[in-house]
Write a protein that holds these residues in place. Structure first.
Motif, short mmCIF file in Angstrom:
data_model
loop_
_atom_site.label_atom_id
_atom_site.label_comp_id
_atom_site.label_asym_id
_atom_site.label_seq_id
_atom_site.Cartn_x
_atom_site.Cartn_y
_atom_site.Cartn_z
N VAL A 6 0.74 -1.31 -0.02
CA VAL A 6 0.10 -0.11 -0.09
C VAL A 6 0.93 1.24 0.03
CG1 VAL A 6 -1.75 1.31 1.33
CG2 VAL A 6 -1.52 -1.27 1.36
N SER A 7 0.86 1.94 -1.16
CA SER A 7 1.60 3.51 -0.85
C SER A 7 0.40 4.56 -0.20
CB SER A 7 1.81 3.89 -2.43
OG SER A 7 2.77 2.93 -3.01
N VAL A 8 1.20 5.00 0.88
CA VAL A 8 0.25 6.16 1.64
C VAL A 8 0.89 7.46 1.01
CG1 VAL A 8 -0.09 6.97 3.65
CG2 VAL A 8 -0.02 4.53 3.40
N ILE A 9 0.13 8.24 0.52
CA ILE A 9 0.80 9.69 0.03
C ILE A 9 0.16 10.69 1.14
CG2 ILE A 9 0.53 11.20 -1.67
CD1 ILE A 9 0.06 9.08 -3.76
N ILE A 10 1.11 11.45 1.75
CA ILE A 10 0.48 12.36 2.59
C ILE A 10 1.00 13.71 2.07
CG2 ILE A 10 0.79 13.51 5.06
CD1 ILE A 10 1.47 10.58 6.18
N PRO A 11 0.20 14.57 1.65
CA PRO A 11 0.56 16.08 1.21
C PRO A 11 0.35 16.86 2.38
CG PRO A 11 -1.81 15.51 0.70
CD PRO A 11 -1.18 14.31 1.37
N ILE A 34 3.73 -1.15 3.67
CA ILE A 34 3.29 0.05 3.75
C ILE A 34 4.46 1.07 2.98
CG2 ILE A 34 2.66 2.33 4.41
CD1 ILE A 34 1.38 0.86 6.99
N GLN A 35 4.41 1.68 1.84
CA GLN A 35 5.28 2.63 1.22
C GLN A 35 4.93 4.07 1.89
OE1 GLN A 35 5.08 3.28 -2.76
NE2 GLN A 35 7.04 4.46 -2.83
N LEU A 36 5.65 4.77 2.61
CA LEU A 36 5.25 6.03 2.99
C LEU A 36 5.83 7.15 2.48
CD1 LEU A 36 3.58 7.64 5.12
CD2 LEU A 36 5.05 7.03 7.14
#
Length: 324
Positions: A6-11, A34-36
């Motif tokens: 799961v790629s988690v993208i935090i802007p 997880i890819q953060l």
């Protein structure tokens, strides 16, 4: 057991103190793969220095271009089979990703969305929707705590409203047909899902069990704004862009639905302007646009607003006693 990535993208933009909490909630996930990714949208605070202490975080910087562009930059580096975008002022419960991926894989879904707590006494948008009678059509196929949605129901639901803000969503990467729309001021997440459901049959699921926390900040693109500004940015600006974007893909009934929605936004905008500053050319223009889009609905809506205005004006004492 195989755990798809799961790629988690935090802007983020100038939220280093809140970002720490968001990162902690991702690091606390019971799901192991997880890819953060954090995309810094031009912050001038200590965000870069802060993230130096998180070696597992992939950090990318860009000049300030707003949230959709930041999410898209993160998507460029995402390797996951599934995509999730967590706003930097929100937090997930520890089992958020685990139960999302389990539901996605078990039922072969395109996306899921999860309900949230607010850090205030107000219920979430999804909780409010679920109390309304028309929502029952979306709660006919239970699967544990989840409610499964057929492609027909998914399309109908997301044309009616957007019950899934960015932090609520986990999406199968192969189901995405576009990036987040950078022309949208607020509705980039809504447009992303509509791009999917308008171009291919999509299956989804939702849960009313609160699984994340929305932080109420003054700089939130939606919750932190006054009603008048939300209507202007989301209802009128983004609503018009959505109607134009999907004009060639909707049925006649769906087109009328979008027109009624826009008409309602114009009338509500005119009403709030009228209350704030009285009669003006902008009020007249919004009313004219509403009647051009949906004359019957606008007549009823306008008559209701006029009745409420007169009732409030001439019976203030009685109204005050009724509200006690």
């Amino acid at each position: 057991m195989h755990h798809p990535l799961v790629s988690v993208i935090i802007p983020t933009y100038n939220r280093s103190a809140l970002l720490v909490k968001a990162l902690a909630s991702v690091r606390a996930q019971t799901y192991p793969a997880i890819q953060l990714i954090v995309v810094d949208d031009g912050s001038t605070d200590n965000t870069r220095e802060l993230l130096a202490g998180y070696p597992e975080v992939e950090y990318y910087y860009q000049a300030n271009q707003r949230q959709a562009a930041a999410r898209n930059k993160g998507l460029q580096y995402a390797r996951g089979e599934f995509i999730a975008s967590l706003d930097s002022d929100d937090t997930w419960e520890p089992d958020f990703l685990a139960k999302s991926i389990n539901c996605l894989v078990q039922h072969q879904l395109d996306f899921v969305f999860l309900n949230h707590h607010r850090d205030s006494r107000n219920p979430s948008h999804l909780s409010q929707l679920a109390t309304q009678s028309w929502w029952r059509r979306y709660m006919r196929q239970p699967a544990g705590e989840w409610w499964l949605l057929s492609p027909t129901l998914v399309r109908r639901l997301f044309l009616e409203t957007c019950p899934a803000p960015s932090s609520a969503l986990v999406i199968r990467r192969s189901s995405m047909v576009s990036n987040w729309n950078e022309r949208m001021l607020i509705a980039d997440d809504w447009c992303l899902i509509l791009d999917m459901v308008m171009n291919r049959p999509c299956k989804a699921a939702f849960t009313l069990q609160p699984s994340w926390v929305k932080c109420m900040q003054r700089d939130n693109v939606y919750d932190g704004r006054e009603n008048l500004e939300v209507i202007e940015r989301l209802g009128l600006h983004d609503g018009m862009l959505l109607a134009e974007r999907f004009a060639g893909q909707v049925t006649l009934a769906e087109r009328r639905l979008l027109q009624r929605q826009l008409a309602t936004h114009h009338l509500n905008f005119a009403h709030l302007l009228w209350k704030r500053g009285g009669h003006s050319g902008q009020v007249r223009l919004s009313i004219q646009k509403a009647f051009a889009l949906a004359p019957l609905q606008s007549s009823y809506h306008g008559a209701t607003m006029l009745w409420l205005f007169l009732r409030n004006r001439f019976r203030p004492d009685e109204l005050a006693s009724e509200s006690l």
